[in-house]
Design a protein around this motif. Sequence first.
Motif, PDB file in Angstrom:
ATOM      1  N   ASP A 130      12.568  15.385  23.576  1.00  0.00           N
ATOM      2  CA  ASP A 130      12.923  14.093  22.972  1.00  0.00           C
ATOM      3  C   ASP A 130      12.353  13.930  21.569  1.00  0.00           C
ATOM      4  OD1 ASP A 130      14.654  12.192  24.411  1.00  0.00           O
ATOM      5  OD2 ASP A 130      13.267  12.505  26.055  1.00  0.00           O
ATOM      6  N   GLY A 131      12.370  14.978  20.791  1.00  0.00           N
ATOM      7  CA  GLY A 131      11.870  14.911  19.425  1.00  0.00           C
ATOM      8  C   GLY A 131      11.505  16.293  18.935  1.00  0.00           C
ATOM      9  N   GLY A 132      10.550  16.375  18.003  1.00  0.00           N
ATOM     10  CA  GLY A 132      10.121  17.663  17.480  1.00  0.00           C
ATOM     11  C   GLY A 132      11.263  18.398  16.811  1.00  0.00           C
ATOM     12  N   TRP A 133      11.424  19.671  17.200  1.00  0.00           N
ATOM     13  CA  TRP A 133      12.515  20.474  16.635  1.00  0.00           C
ATOM     14  C   TRP A 133      13.887  19.920  17.028  1.00  0.00           C
ATOM     15  CZ3 TRP A 133      12.399  23.869  12.847  1.00  0.00           C
ATOM     16  CH2 TRP A 133      13.523  24.649  12.610  1.00  0.00           C
ATOM     17  N   GLY A 134      13.899  19.044  18.009  1.00  0.00           N
ATOM     18  CA  GLY A 134      15.166  18.433  18.406  1.00  0.00           C
ATOM     19  C   GLY A 134      15.857  17.705  17.272  1.00  0.00           C
ATOM     20  N   TRP A 135      15.080  17.134  16.338  1.00  0.00           N
ATOM     21  CA  TRP A 135      15.711  16.451  15.201  1.00  0.00           C
ATOM     22  C   TRP A 135      16.357  17.450  14.251  1.00  0.00           C
ATOM     23  CZ3 TRP A 135      16.780  11.859  16.344  1.00  0.00           C
ATOM     24  CH2 TRP A 135      15.897  11.058  17.074  1.00  0.00           C
ATOM     25  N   MET A 136      15.845  18.675  14.190  1.00  0.00           N
ATOM     26  CA  MET A 136      16.517  19.716  13.415  1.00  0.00           C
ATOM     27  C   MET A 136      17.816  20.141  14.105  1.00  0.00           C
ATOM     28  SD  MET A 136      14.839  20.061  10.698  1.00  0.00           S
ATOM     29  CE  MET A 136      15.670  21.506  10.052  1.00  0.00           C
ATOM     30  N   ILE A 137      17.808  20.132  15.424  1.00  0.00           N
ATOM     31  CA  ILE A 137      19.033  20.418  16.181  1.00  0.00           C
ATOM     32  C   ILE A 137      20.073  19.340  15.880  1.00  0.00           C
ATOM     33  CG2 ILE A 137      20.016  20.685  18.483  1.00  0.00           C
ATOM     34  CD1 ILE A 137      18.190  22.971  17.692  1.00  0.00           C
ATOM     35  N   VAL A 138      19.619  18.075  15.837  1.00  0.00           N
ATOM     36  CA  VAL A 138      20.529  16.977  15.499  1.00  0.00           C
ATOM     37  C   VAL A 138      21.100  17.173  14.087  1.00  0.00           C
ATOM     38  CG1 VAL A 138      20.651  14.496  15.023  1.00  0.00           C
ATOM     39  CG2 VAL A 138      19.453  15.315  17.059  1.00  0.00           C
ATOM     40  N   ALA A 139      20.241  17.568  13.141  1.00  0.00           N
ATOM     41  CA  ALA A 139      20.709  17.812  11.777  1.00  0.00           C
ATOM     42  C   ALA A 139      21.724  18.955  11.742  1.00  0.00           C
ATOM     43  CB  ALA A 139      19.523  18.129  10.857  1.00  0.00           C
ATOM     44  N   GLY A 140      21.453  20.023  12.497  1.00  0.00           N
ATOM     45  CA  GLY A 140      22.389  21.137  12.552  1.00  0.00           C
ATOM     46  C   GLY A 140      23.721  20.733  13.153  1.00  0.00           C
ATOM     47  N   CYS A 141      23.675  19.947  14.234  1.00  0.00           N
ATOM     48  CA  CYS A 141      24.916  19.473  14.861  1.00  0.00           C
ATOM     49  C   CYS A 141      25.666  18.531  13.928  1.00  0.00           C
ATOM     50  CB  CYS A 141      24.588  18.785  16.184  1.00  0.00           C
ATOM     51  SG  CYS A 141      26.038  18.323  17.153  1.00  0.00           S
ATOM     52  N   PHE A 142      24.934  17.720  13.170  1.00  0.00           N
ATOM     53  CA  PHE A 142      25.532  16.838  12.176  1.00  0.00           C
ATOM     54  C   PHE A 142      26.357  17.645  11.167  1.00  0.00           C
ATOM     55  CE2 PHE A 142      25.196  14.818   7.979  1.00  0.00           C
ATOM     56  CZ  PHE A 142      25.669  13.543   8.238  1.00  0.00           C
ATOM     57  N   LEU A 143      25.784  18.747  10.672  1.00  0.00           N
ATOM     58  CA  LEU A 143      26.506  19.591   9.722  1.00  0.00           C
ATOM     59  C   LEU A 143      27.682  20.307  10.373  1.00  0.00           C
ATOM     60  CD1 LEU A 143      23.460  21.126   7.784  1.00  0.00           C
ATOM     61  CD2 LEU A 143      25.045  19.367   6.969  1.00  0.00           C
ATOM     62  N   VAL A 144      27.518  20.683  11.645  1.00  0.00           N
ATOM     63  CA  VAL A 144      28.616  21.332  12.368  1.00  0.00           C
ATOM     64  C   VAL A 144      29.810  20.389  12.482  1.00  0.00           C
ATOM     65  CG1 VAL A 144      29.357  22.193  14.628  1.00  0.00           C
ATOM     66  CG2 VAL A 144      27.213  22.990  13.637  1.00  0.00           C
ATOM     67  N   THR A 145      29.557  19.118  12.812  1.00  0.00           N
ATOM     68  CA  THR A 145      30.672  18.175  12.934  1.00  0.00           C
ATOM     69  C   THR A 145      31.332  17.904  11.581  1.00  0.00           C
ATOM     70  OG1 THR A 145      29.097  16.326  12.808  1.00  0.00           O
ATOM     71  CG2 THR A 145      29.774  17.037  15.002  1.00  0.00           C
ATOM     72  N   ILE A 146      30.564  17.963  10.503  1.00  0.00           N
ATOM     73  CA  ILE A 146      31.176  17.832   9.172  1.00  0.00           C
ATOM     74  C   ILE A 146      32.121  19.003   8.913  1.00  0.00           C
ATOM     75  CG2 ILE A 146      30.741  17.928   6.684  1.00  0.00           C
ATOM     76  CD1 ILE A 146      28.213  16.347   7.108  1.00  0.00           C
ATOM     77  N   CYS A 147      31.629  20.214   9.180  1.00  0.00           N
ATOM     78  CA  CYS A 147      32.395  21.427   8.858  1.00  0.00           C
ATOM     79  C   CYS A 147      33.556  21.669   9.811  1.00  0.00           C
ATOM     80  CB  CYS A 147      31.472  22.646   8.843  1.00  0.00           C
ATOM     81  SG  CYS A 147      30.229  22.620   7.545  1.00  0.00           S
ATOM     82  N   THR A 148      33.555  21.032  10.973  1.00  0.00           N
ATOM     83  CA  THR A 148      34.631  21.258  11.946  1.00  0.00           C
ATOM     84  C   THR A 148      35.564  20.057  12.030  1.00  0.00           C
ATOM     85  OG1 THR A 148      33.156  20.551  13.758  1.00  0.00           O
ATOM     86  CG2 THR A 148      33.308  22.914  13.297  1.00  0.00           C
ATOM     87  N   ARG A 149      35.062  18.943  12.566  1.00  0.00           N
ATOM     88  CA  ARG A 149      35.941  17.807  12.804  1.00  0.00           C
ATOM     89  C   ARG A 149      36.373  17.125  11.504  1.00  0.00           C
ATOM     90  NH1 ARG A 149      38.523  19.127  16.136  1.00  0.00           N
ATOM     91  NH2 ARG A 149      39.345  17.017  16.436  1.00  0.00           N
ATOM     92  N   ALA A 150      35.450  16.974  10.528  1.00  0.00           N
ATOM     93  CA  ALA A 150      35.834  16.323   9.271  1.00  0.00           C
ATOM     94  C   ALA A 150      36.847  17.169   8.507  1.00  0.00           C
ATOM     95  CB  ALA A 150      34.594  16.065   8.410  1.00  0.00           C
TER      96      ALA A 150
END
Length: 485
Positions: free
Chosen positions: A9-29
Amino acid sequence: MAPRSGPPDGGWGWMIVAGCFLVTICTRAVTRCISIFFVEFQAYFGQDYARTAWIHSIVDCATMLCAPLGSLISNHVSCQVGIMLGGLLASTGLILSSFAASLEHLYLSLGVLTGLGFALCYSPAIAMVGKYFNKRKALAYGIAMSGSGIGTFILAPVVQLLIEQFSWRGALLILGGFVLNLCVCGALMRPIALKEDRKTAPGLLEQEYVPEAQKQDLKRMSICSPLIKAWSHECLCYCSWKEYDFLLMPGFMVLAVSVLFMAYGCSPLFVYLVPYALSVGVSHHQAAFLMSILGVVDIIGNITFGWLTDRRCLKKYRHFCYLFAVGMDGLCCLFLPVLQTFPLLVPFSFTFGYFDGAYVTLIPVVTADVVGTSSLSSALGVVYFLHAIPYLVSPPVAGWLVDTTGSYTASFLLCGFSMIFSSTLLCFARLAKKIKRTHLRSLTNDTHSKHHIWTNGAIAYSVTGELDQKDAEFLAVDTSSYSNR
């Protein structure tokens, strides 16, 4: 690495969230922005609405159809490898599309190849967020999935400018280079070991805690090729079966049917919003701006609905929040044909974009609530796979209706009713489940009222219903004999 008892519930998990954020930009957007090329493709190749719409349909279909393949690579190889490979394939597809000489070329390069690359990235990245978060799962998903909205907000006007400056070929070439950032996103996806995952890991069937009887069952269940070592394949067969045993869950079946109708309703709007706006006299820049508004409000829907459904008062009503958002998007589609000026289309983009962001955020959350975290990656693969056929069929069907009727009314009405039916179906299923649960609880209470427990200090007897005469006499004698000791 020692397995964790639960998500951090935190830690490196926020980097995972950032990575997924970029993935959704590059795919769905990027997928959404393909609709901006619609008019360019139609004018350059001289084709009708239905044939041109197949490009967007094939991209979406390939992305969702191959989602289980992305989950398979993520589960059995590595999430990092899957996303990096997907980034290379998607970039190659966009670059090859810039040299297209026909629509068929675009079907293969922009549709199949790019869609396959997106599939290898999308569902594994989303599943990784679920592995790192539990208490703040909806908020984490809201932030991660908002990449689709903010990406659309930024990319829509940028793509329009790129088309004007470098033509559609140059714009696709630049997008191909941009999508290579998926490889960077893949590098961020550090794997995490959870104790609940040990039940489905192939190598762990050899551990001591696996009962011998279960190993014997595996040998009988195995249907694998004899050319490979029997024991390793038996483990693989068992684990593959365990990964998809959620398919028989009634809750997942209803969710799956609901997703089919929802996917059919939502896809055509992203394809035809810009052409529809142009057909009612809106300028090219204003039409692209409508997509930008939809994208930025999508972000607000992602984050606010994610935050709200993590609150204690709404956490148990996530399903109803999801179906409410889907139903509201359906109503928006029903009213769209009467909105024929830019000032009227702006509120539509706000409303549709907000609730689109809301239910997109809740898809993985609701799926996790139904199947559990350990099966989330495979379940998301199936859920996104179910989007494939509606995404493939609905834009060409909507284009055929436009070509046949000469207006967009029938297409948008069909989309609206499809999404409302999806919401209604899930609502009735949840209500039926609640009624059944209440009925079972009342039956259980009636049964418990007939239980009487006697104890003699050493042995406890539990008797259900009325005792017959012999049992009553036996207990009376036994109790008196014990008291005389």
